[in-house]
Motif scaffolding. Structure first.
Motif, PDB file in Angstrom:
ATOM      1  N   HIS A 192       0.832  -1.197   0.000  1.00 48.93           N
ATOM      2  CA  HIS A 192       0.000   0.000   0.000  1.00 48.93           C
ATOM      3  C   HIS A 192       0.863   1.242   0.000  1.00 48.93           C
ATOM      4  N   VAL A 193       0.330   2.277  -0.577  1.00 49.55           N
ATOM      5  CA  VAL A 193       1.006   3.580  -0.526  1.00 49.55           C
ATOM      6  C   VAL A 193      -0.081   4.660  -0.620  1.00 49.55           C
ATOM      7  N   ILE A 194       0.138   5.743   0.079  1.00 48.26           N
ATOM      8  CA  ILE A 194      -0.788   6.877  -0.018  1.00 48.26           C
ATOM      9  C   ILE A 194      -0.996   7.225  -1.505  1.00 48.26           C
ATOM     10  N   PHE A 195      -2.253   7.457  -1.891  1.00 50.28           N
ATOM     11  CA  PHE A 195      -2.565   7.652  -3.316  1.00 50.28           C
ATOM     12  C   PHE A 195      -2.668   9.140  -3.686  1.00 50.28           C
ATOM     13  N   ALA A 196      -2.492  10.013  -2.687  1.00 48.65           N
ATOM     14  CA  ALA A 196      -2.409  11.447  -3.007  1.00 48.65           C
ATOM     15  C   ALA A 196      -0.922  11.770  -3.071  1.00 48.65           C
ATOM     16  N   GLY A 197      -0.496  12.288  -4.196  1.00 51.59           N
ATOM     17  CA  GLY A 197       0.928  12.618  -4.346  1.00 51.59           C
ATOM     18  C   GLY A 197       1.769  11.451  -4.835  1.00 51.59           C
ATOM     19  N   PHE A 198       1.187  10.259  -4.938  1.00 48.88           N
ATOM     20  CA  PHE A 198       1.894   9.089  -5.481  1.00 48.88           C
ATOM     21  C   PHE A 198       0.948   8.310  -6.394  1.00 48.88           C
ATOM     22  N   THR A 199       1.551   7.553  -7.290  1.00 48.57           N
ATOM     23  CA  THR A 199       0.751   6.623  -8.094  1.00 48.57           C
ATOM     24  C   THR A 199       1.501   5.296  -8.174  1.00 48.57           C
ATOM     25  N   HIS A 200       0.909   4.289  -8.777  1.00 45.61           N
ATOM     26  CA  HIS A 200       1.614   3.010  -8.941  1.00 45.61           C
ATOM     27  C   HIS A 200       1.079   2.264 -10.154  1.00 45.61           C
ATOM     28  N   GLN A 201       1.896   1.337 -10.621  1.00 46.11           N
ATOM     29  CA  GLN A 201       1.598   0.660 -11.882  1.00 46.11           C
ATOM     30  C   GLN A 201       0.307  -0.168 -11.845  1.00 46.11           C
ATOM     31  N   PRO A 202       0.035  -0.938 -10.765  1.00 47.12           N
ATOM     32  CA  PRO A 202      -1.202  -1.742 -10.808  1.00 47.12           C
ATOM     33  C   PRO A 202      -2.458  -0.887 -11.035  1.00 47.12           C
ATOM     34  N   SER A 203      -2.488   0.319 -10.455  1.00 45.59           N
ATOM     35  CA  SER A 203      -3.676   1.170 -10.647  1.00 45.59           C
ATOM     36  C   SER A 203      -3.739   1.653 -12.097  1.00 45.59           C
TER      37      SER A 203
ATOM     38  N   LEU B 161     -11.154  -8.711  -2.593  1.00 45.32           N
ATOM     39  CA  LEU B 161     -10.753  -7.605  -1.719  1.00 45.32           C
ATOM     40  C   LEU B 161     -11.704  -6.425  -1.915  1.00 45.32           C
ATOM     41  N   PRO B 162     -11.853  -5.591  -0.868  1.00 40.48           N
ATOM     42  CA  PRO B 162     -12.766  -4.456  -1.022  1.00 40.48           C
ATOM     43  C   PRO B 162     -12.132  -3.333  -1.840  1.00 40.48           C
ATOM     44  N   MET B 163     -12.791  -2.971  -2.918  1.00 38.52           N
ATOM     45  CA  MET B 163     -12.299  -1.844  -3.711  1.00 38.52           C
ATOM     46  C   MET B 163     -13.429  -1.376  -4.633  1.00 38.52           C
TER      47      MET B 163
ATOM     48  N   PHE C 194      -7.237   4.066   2.128  1.00 43.24           N
ATOM     49  CA  PHE C 194      -6.850   2.921   1.302  1.00 43.24           C
ATOM     50  C   PHE C 194      -7.180   3.102  -0.187  1.00 43.24           C
ATOM     51  N   THR C 195      -7.462   4.339  -0.573  1.00 41.76           N
ATOM     52  CA  THR C 195      -7.750   4.619  -1.987  1.00 41.76           C
ATOM     53  C   THR C 195      -6.669   4.027  -2.888  1.00 41.76           C
ATOM     54  N   GLY C 196      -7.104   3.301  -3.894  1.00 43.09           N
ATOM     55  CA  GLY C 196      -6.178   2.774  -4.907  1.00 43.09           C
ATOM     56  C   GLY C 196      -5.268   1.678  -4.389  1.00 43.09           C
ATOM     57  N   ASN C 197      -5.702   0.974  -3.357  1.00 45.66           N
ATOM     58  CA  ASN C 197      -4.840  -0.043  -2.739  1.00 45.66           C
ATOM     59  C   ASN C 197      -4.264  -1.025  -3.783  1.00 45.66           C
TER      60      ASN C 197
ATOM     61  N   CYS D 249      -5.924  -3.666  -6.559  1.00 46.25           N
ATOM     62  CA  CYS D 249      -5.672  -3.537  -8.002  1.00 46.25           C
ATOM     63  C   CYS D 249      -5.148  -4.855  -8.568  1.00 46.25           C
ATOM     64  N   ALA D 250      -4.247  -5.503  -7.821  1.00 47.44           N
ATOM     65  CA  ALA D 250      -3.681  -6.778  -8.299  1.00 47.44           C
ATOM     66  C   ALA D 250      -4.786  -7.827  -8.414  1.00 47.44           C
ATOM     67  N   ALA D 251      -5.682  -7.846  -7.420  1.00 45.31           N
ATOM     68  CA  ALA D 251      -6.803  -8.798  -7.474  1.00 45.31           C
ATOM     69  C   ALA D 251      -7.686  -8.471  -8.676  1.00 45.31           C
TER      70      ALA D 251
END
Ligand SMILES: Cc1ncc(COP(=O)(O)O)c(C=O)c1O
Length: 420
Positions: A74-85, A270-272, A300-303, A307-309
């Motif tokens: 997990h990573v904070i989704f404000a100010g960061f992004t990640h590939q799975p999302s 998973l919940p999303m 947990f926005t964009g967990n 995303c992987a699930a």
């Protein structure tokens, strides 16, 4: 079974705890079955609240989640992004009705709806400087348990404690051949002001799997579209194959402005959730001032695990085998329709994609129905998790269910209703 003293710390959802004495303790779940500590094997005929698509503890999903957990949990989704999302939204984009979409993550169906409503209201305030907005929804509709979602949905015994706290909504009867002309007139009149129309396309799930025609929805959508209202398709239940198409919105020719997705999004693992909106909403919120943005978010926005699930679930959804599963389930329903009818106890037998629903003939209707608990217990006794909505019995199994399993569920329904 566990006794009430074993989990005395826990307050369970949608439950009158006074009557909640013993609950099956689920120790594992595999495929379409739940296994309990007292050795029972229960067929999950409702996909555990409509979330599970590919079977429980699906190894492909489990592996994808485990792999992701070892890389970035997990990573904070404000100010960061990640590939799975990023990959998830790019891949989903190919399956949604054609459009220029933007994707806003949150955690569950209610928050997906909450986000859609907040975006829509803020949009009118920013773009039209309008404060009076007509919110339109269907009688019996269910959009979740947060305040915005409850405000939009039908008032019921579930919302009674807070009825005076909701904002206003106009509730229209579910369309039929008889009332559709009148509904069109009402929508025309409500659309004189800026309006938001939120709907469960084709199937109102919690209302008792009430179906209505795509053509009727399209007639109402067309009016709203012409008058620049906002169409919010709540596909929390209907998304990901539940009406036989990727999304129920594909059954009409009018593309919604927003879609709310959850439940099957992660294959039920998973919940999303996602609120998918047209690019024009996004553009309207672009401004030099921070406070003109859409100031909403959850921890947990964009967990990435979610995303992987979801990506793994998309892999499976893209396989023909999954759609063959949906067809297989539907074919069983068709085969048994006549048999269900001749029980003389059931009416309004209806089916779409992997959903089969029927009403037990009864004068009383509604969720709090004396029959509900009797039916539920009778099904459980026979190893079937079938949770009637009032006097409505329905099946909505994971797509891996075999023909034999579906036929067995129908055998059990027939046996139970014949004993009534
Ligand atoms: C159509 C619809 N919208 C929203 C929700 C709320 O979703 P959640 O329970 O994940 O908050 C549900 C839940 O059943 C639903 O069926």
């Amino acid at each position: 079974m566990r006794s009430i003293d074993q989990d005395y710390l826990i307050w369970h959802p949608f439950s009158q705890m006074k009557n909640t004495n013993e609950l099956p303790l689920v120790t594992e779940a595999k495929g379409a079955y739940l296994h309990t500590s007292d050795g029972r094997k229960i067929f999950d005929a409702i996909s555990s609240w409509w979330v599970n698509l590919h079977g429980h503890s699906n190894p492909y999903l489990a592996e994808a989640i485990a792999k992701q957990a070892c890389q970035l949990e997990h990573v904070i989704f404000a100010g960061f992004t990640h590939q799975p999302s990023i990959t998830l939204c790019e891949r989903l984009d190919k399956h949604l009705p054609e459009g220029e979409w933007k994707y806003f993550f949150s955690d569950n169906g209610s928050t997906a709806v909450e986000v859609a409503l907040k975006m829509a209201y803020q949009f009118f305030r920013v773009s039209d400087k309008q404060r009076k907005v007509n919110l339109i929804a269907f009688e019996g509709s269910y959009h979740g348990d947060t305040f915005g979602a409850m405000s939009a949905a039908e008032r019921s015994v579930f919302t009674e404690p807070w009825d005076d706290l909701f904002f206003e909504a106009s509730h229209l009867p579910v369309p039929t051949d008889e009332n559709i002309d009148e509904l069109e007139r009402r929508v025309e009149s409500l659309a004189n002001d800026p309006c938001i129309f939120i709907y469960e396309p084709l199937v109102l799930g919690a209302a008792g799997m009430q179906f209505y025609k795509a053509d009727h929805l399209e007639r109402l959508q067309t009016i709203i579209r012409k008058r620049q209202g906002i169409l919010i398709a709540d596909e929390v239940m209907t998304g990901f194959g539940r009406t036989g198409k990727w999304f129920a919105s594909e059954h009409t020719n009018v593309k919604p402005d927003m879609l709310c997705l959850s439940k099957g999004l992660t294959g039920g693992a998973l919940p999303m959730s996602l609120t998918v909106c047209d690019q024009r909403f996004y553009n309207t919120f672009l401004d030099d001032k921070f406070e003109k943005g859409f100031l909403h978010g959850h921890s947990f926005t964009g967990n990435p695990l979610g995303c992987a699930a979801a990506l793994a679930s998309l892999d499976l959804m893209e396989q023909q085998e999954t759609w063959d599963g949906i067809d297989r389930i539907h074919a069983c329903y068709e085969e048994r329709e006549e048999e269900l009818k001749v029980t003389g106890k059931l009416q309004n037998i209806r089916m779409i994609g992997p959903i089969l629903a029927m009403d037990v003939m009864e004068e009383n209707k509604g969720y709090i129905h004396p029959l509900r608990d009797r039916l539920y217990n009778a099904f459980m006794k026979r190893g079937q998790l079938i949770r009637p909505l009032g006097n409505v019995i329905y099946l909505l199994p994971p797509y891996i269910a075999t023909a034999e399993e579906i036929h067995h569920s129908i055998d059990v329904i027939i046996e139970v209703v014949q004993e009534l």
